[in-house]
Design a protein around this motif. Structure first.
Motif, PDB file in Angstrom:
ATOM      1  N   SER A  16       0.866  -1.043   0.131  1.00  0.00           N
ATOM      2  CA  SER A  16       0.056  -0.008   0.034  1.00  0.00           C
ATOM      3  C   SER A  16       0.830   1.417   0.066  1.00  0.00           C
ATOM      4  CB  SER A  16      -0.824   0.103   1.337  1.00  0.00           C
ATOM      5  OG  SER A  16      -1.568  -1.119   1.238  1.00  0.00           O
ATOM      6  N   LEU A  17       0.378   2.030  -0.339  1.00  0.00           N
ATOM      7  CA  LEU A  17       0.856   3.797  -0.473  1.00  0.00           C
ATOM      8  C   LEU A  17      -0.306   4.727  -0.371  1.00  0.00           C
ATOM      9  CD1 LEU A  17       3.686   3.673  -3.194  1.00  0.00           C
ATOM     10  CD2 LEU A  17       3.893   3.876  -0.827  1.00  0.00           C
ATOM     11  N   ARG A  18       0.223   5.945   0.179  1.00  0.00           N
ATOM     12  CA  ARG A  18      -0.888   7.072   0.307  1.00  0.00           C
ATOM     13  C   ARG A  18      -0.342   8.293  -0.457  1.00  0.00           C
ATOM     14  NH1 ARG A  18      -3.869  10.267   5.135  1.00  0.00           N
ATOM     15  NH2 ARG A  18      -1.763  10.964   5.304  1.00  0.00           N
ATOM     16  N   LEU A  19      -0.646   8.502  -1.455  1.00  0.00           N
ATOM     17  CA  LEU A  19      -0.316   9.824  -2.181  1.00  0.00           C
ATOM     18  C   LEU A  19      -1.144  10.967  -1.440  1.00  0.00           C
ATOM     19  CD1 LEU A  19      -0.477   8.591  -5.606  1.00  0.00           C
ATOM     20  CD2 LEU A  19       1.551   8.291  -4.093  1.00  0.00           C
ATOM     21  N   SER A  20      -0.234  12.117  -1.689  1.00  0.00           N
ATOM     22  CA  SER A  20      -0.863  13.455  -1.061  1.00  0.00           C
ATOM     23  C   SER A  20      -0.709  14.445  -2.162  1.00  0.00           C
ATOM     24  CB  SER A  20      -0.207  13.794   0.005  1.00  0.00           C
ATOM     25  OG  SER A  20      -0.385  12.936   1.167  1.00  0.00           O
ATOM     26  N   CYS A  21      -1.676  15.204  -2.026  1.00  0.00           N
ATOM     27  CA  CYS A  21      -1.535  16.396  -3.036  1.00  0.00           C
ATOM     28  C   CYS A  21      -1.886  17.687  -2.243  1.00  0.00           C
ATOM     29  CB  CYS A  21      -2.460  16.209  -4.280  1.00  0.00           C
ATOM     30  SG  CYS A  21      -2.332  17.646  -5.441  1.00  0.00           S
ATOM     31  N   ALA A  22      -0.916  18.587  -2.046  1.00  0.00           N
ATOM     32  CA  ALA A  22      -1.260  19.866  -1.531  1.00  0.00           C
ATOM     33  C   ALA A  22      -1.464  21.121  -2.656  1.00  0.00           C
ATOM     34  CB  ALA A  22      -0.039  20.236  -0.408  1.00  0.00           C
ATOM     35  N   ALA A  23      -2.572  21.663  -2.349  1.00  0.00           N
ATOM     36  CA  ALA A  23      -2.736  22.834  -2.981  1.00  0.00           C
ATOM     37  C   ALA A  23      -2.496  24.171  -2.536  1.00  0.00           C
ATOM     38  CB  ALA A  23      -4.388  22.554  -3.545  1.00  0.00           C
ATOM     39  N   ASP A  24      -2.145  25.078  -3.521  1.00  0.00           N
ATOM     40  CA  ASP A  24      -1.940  26.532  -3.189  1.00  0.00           C
ATOM     41  C   ASP A  24      -2.336  27.120  -4.584  1.00  0.00           C
ATOM     42  OD1 ASP A  24       0.924  28.512  -2.912  1.00  0.00           O
ATOM     43  OD2 ASP A  24      -0.888  28.782  -2.121  1.00  0.00           O
ATOM     44  N   GLY A  25      -3.322  28.143  -3.935  1.00  0.00           N
ATOM     45  CA  GLY A  25      -3.859  29.116  -5.105  1.00  0.00           C
ATOM     46  C   GLY A  25      -5.180  28.604  -5.569  1.00  0.00           C
ATOM     47  N   VAL A  26      -5.572  27.516  -4.770  1.00  0.00           N
ATOM     48  CA  VAL A  26      -7.204  26.876  -5.393  1.00  0.00           C
ATOM     49  C   VAL A  26      -7.671  26.292  -3.880  1.00  0.00           C
ATOM     50  CG1 VAL A  26      -6.158  24.573  -5.954  1.00  0.00           C
ATOM     51  CG2 VAL A  26      -8.473  25.500  -6.656  1.00  0.00           C
ATOM     52  N   THR A  27      -8.757  26.313  -3.678  1.00  0.00           N
ATOM     53  CA  THR A  27      -9.452  25.613  -2.568  1.00  0.00           C
ATOM     54  C   THR A  27      -9.880  24.322  -2.895  1.00  0.00           C
ATOM     55  OG1 THR A  27      -9.907  27.755  -1.424  1.00  0.00           O
ATOM     56  CG2 THR A  27     -10.942  26.071  -0.741  1.00  0.00           C
ATOM     57  N   PHE A  28      -9.784  23.320  -2.539  1.00  0.00           N
ATOM     58  CA  PHE A  28     -10.149  21.958  -2.845  1.00  0.00           C
ATOM     59  C   PHE A  28     -11.661  22.004  -2.727  1.00  0.00           C
ATOM     60  CE2 PHE A  28      -6.965  20.226  -4.886  1.00  0.00           C
ATOM     61  CZ  PHE A  28      -5.916  19.373  -4.272  1.00  0.00           C
ATOM     62  N   ASN A  29     -12.107  22.603  -1.697  1.00  0.00           N
ATOM     63  CA  ASN A  29     -13.603  22.281  -1.253  1.00  0.00           C
ATOM     64  C   ASN A  29     -14.543  23.218  -2.448  1.00  0.00           C
ATOM     65  OD1 ASN A  29     -13.322  24.865  -0.684  1.00  0.00           O
ATOM     66  ND2 ASN A  29     -14.158  24.549   1.656  1.00  0.00           N
ATOM     67  N   MET A  82      -3.793   3.886  -1.870  1.00  0.00           N
ATOM     68  CA  MET A  82      -3.638   2.733  -2.822  1.00  0.00           C
ATOM     69  C   MET A  82      -3.182   1.529  -2.062  1.00  0.00           C
ATOM     70  SD  MET A  82      -1.565   4.833  -5.638  1.00  0.00           S
ATOM     71  CE  MET A  82      -0.108   4.669  -4.887  1.00  0.00           C
ATOM     72  N   THR A  83      -4.152   0.274  -2.086  1.00  0.00           N
ATOM     73  CA  THR A  83      -3.909  -0.948  -1.675  1.00  0.00           C
ATOM     74  C   THR A  83      -4.027  -1.957  -2.468  1.00  0.00           C
ATOM     75  OG1 THR A  83      -6.111  -1.388  -1.268  1.00  0.00           O
ATOM     76  CG2 THR A  83      -4.987  -0.094   0.618  1.00  0.00           C
ATOM     77  N   SER A  84      -3.388  -3.198  -2.141  1.00  0.00           N
ATOM     78  CA  SER A  84      -3.421  -4.356  -3.168  1.00  0.00           C
ATOM     79  C   SER A  84      -2.834  -3.778  -4.471  1.00  0.00           C
ATOM     80  CB  SER A  84      -4.884  -4.750  -3.301  1.00  0.00           C
ATOM     81  OG  SER A  84      -5.350  -5.426  -2.402  1.00  0.00           O
ATOM     82  N   LEU A  85      -1.738  -3.147  -4.239  1.00  0.00           N
ATOM     83  CA  LEU A  85      -0.909  -2.688  -5.556  1.00  0.00           C
ATOM     84  C   LEU A  85      -0.274  -3.826  -6.367  1.00  0.00           C
ATOM     85  CD1 LEU A  85       0.909   0.432  -3.902  1.00  0.00           C
ATOM     86  CD2 LEU A  85      -0.550   0.663  -5.953  1.00  0.00           C
ATOM     87  N   GLU A  86      -0.333  -3.517  -7.613  1.00  0.00           N
ATOM     88  CA  GLU A  86       0.089  -4.342  -8.716  1.00  0.00           C
ATOM     89  C   GLU A  86       1.020  -3.816  -9.602  1.00  0.00           C
ATOM     90  OE1 GLU A  86      -3.490  -4.991 -10.685  1.00  0.00           O
ATOM     91  OE2 GLU A  86      -4.604  -6.045  -8.968  1.00  0.00           O
ATOM     92  N   PRO A  87       1.875  -4.645 -10.169  1.00  0.00           N
ATOM     93  CA  PRO A  87       3.152  -4.073 -10.913  1.00  0.00           C
ATOM     94  C   PRO A  87       2.475  -3.057 -11.968  1.00  0.00           C
ATOM     95  CG  PRO A  87       3.278  -6.192 -10.514  1.00  0.00           C
ATOM     96  CD  PRO A  87       1.978  -6.244  -9.972  1.00  0.00           C
ATOM     97  N   GLU A  88       1.178  -3.323 -12.608  1.00  0.00           N
ATOM     98  CA  GLU A  88       0.472  -2.665 -13.706  1.00  0.00           C
ATOM     99  C   GLU A  88       0.034  -1.142 -13.182  1.00  0.00           C
ATOM    100  OE1 GLU A  88       0.202  -6.658 -14.533  1.00  0.00           O
ATOM    101  OE2 GLU A  88      -0.430  -5.740 -12.801  1.00  0.00           O
ATOM    102  N   ASP A  89       0.120  -1.172 -11.915  1.00  0.00           N
ATOM    103  CA  ASP A  89      -0.129   0.559 -11.149  1.00  0.00           C
ATOM    104  C   ASP A  89       1.179   1.189 -11.193  1.00  0.00           C
ATOM    105  OD1 ASP A  89      -2.016  -1.437  -8.648  1.00  0.00           O
ATOM    106  OD2 ASP A  89      -3.026  -0.186 -10.440  1.00  0.00           O
ATOM    107  N   THR A  90       2.469   0.614 -11.608  1.00  0.00           N
ATOM    108  CA  THR A  90       3.401   1.510 -11.685  1.00  0.00           C
ATOM    109  C   THR A  90       3.202   2.395 -12.886  1.00  0.00           C
ATOM    110  OG1 THR A  90       4.836  -0.507 -11.277  1.00  0.00           O
ATOM    111  CG2 THR A  90       5.610   1.528 -12.354  1.00  0.00           C
ATOM    112  N   ALA A  91       3.510   3.736 -12.078  1.00  0.00           N
ATOM    113  CA  ALA A  91       3.240   5.032 -13.009  1.00  0.00           C
ATOM    114  C   ALA A  91       3.724   6.371 -12.256  1.00  0.00           C
ATOM    115  CB  ALA A  91       1.768   5.196 -13.440  1.00  0.00           C
ATOM    116  N   VAL A  92       3.721   7.480 -12.929  1.00  0.00           N
ATOM    117  CA  VAL A  92       3.733   8.739 -12.224  1.00  0.00           C
ATOM    118  C   VAL A  92       2.320   9.028 -12.231  1.00  0.00           C
ATOM    119  CG1 VAL A  92       4.493  11.079 -12.569  1.00  0.00           C
ATOM    120  CG2 VAL A  92       5.973   9.211 -13.495  1.00  0.00           C
TER     121      VAL A  92
END
Length: 122
Positions: A16-29, A82-92
């Motif tokens: 598993s992995l957890r990706l984060s995305c911090a925003a500046d200049g926009v309000t996600f909500n 992301m859980t149960s990751l598979e080689p096919e999930d390899t990407a940017v």
């Protein structure tokens, strides 16, 4: 608008992995926001997105049941668990935002982060 993605790395299949995305200049909500990914030699593809109020979330079939989109409005940060990751999930993986509803095509999202690499070994 600046979107800073992080959390990528090397993980074994099934991990598993957890990706984060911090925003500046926009309000996600106030925005539709989500993730795309691009594997070597392939076109960029939609992964997941949800609406500004979180009431509607769409996942690509390939990640449904394994990936979960969430956000912390206090931190103005978007997450992709992301859980149960598979080689096919390899990407940017790229985080994105847009006005309006969820779209699954690249051209509908004018604002992109720099991407974070996820590599899943078999």
């Amino acid at each position: 608008v600046q979107l800073q993605a992080s959390g990528g790395g090397l993980v074994q299949a099934g991990g598993s992995l957890r990706l984060s995305c911090a925003a500046d200049g926009v309000t996600f909500n106030r925005q539709t926001k989500g993730w795309f990914r691009q594997s070597p030699g392939k076109e960029r593809e939609f992964v997941a997105a949800n609406t500004w109020n979180g009431r509607s979330t769409v996942y690509a079939d390939s990640v449904k049941g394994r990936f979960t989109l969430s956000s912390d409005m206090a931190k103005n940060t978007l997450y992709l668990q992301m859980t149960s990751l598979e080689p096919e999930d390899t990407a940017v993986y790229y985080c994105v935002v847009r006005d309006g509803g969820i779209r699954m095509t690249v051209r509908e999202y004018p604002d992109w982060g720099q991407g974070t690499q996820v590599t899943v070994s078999s």
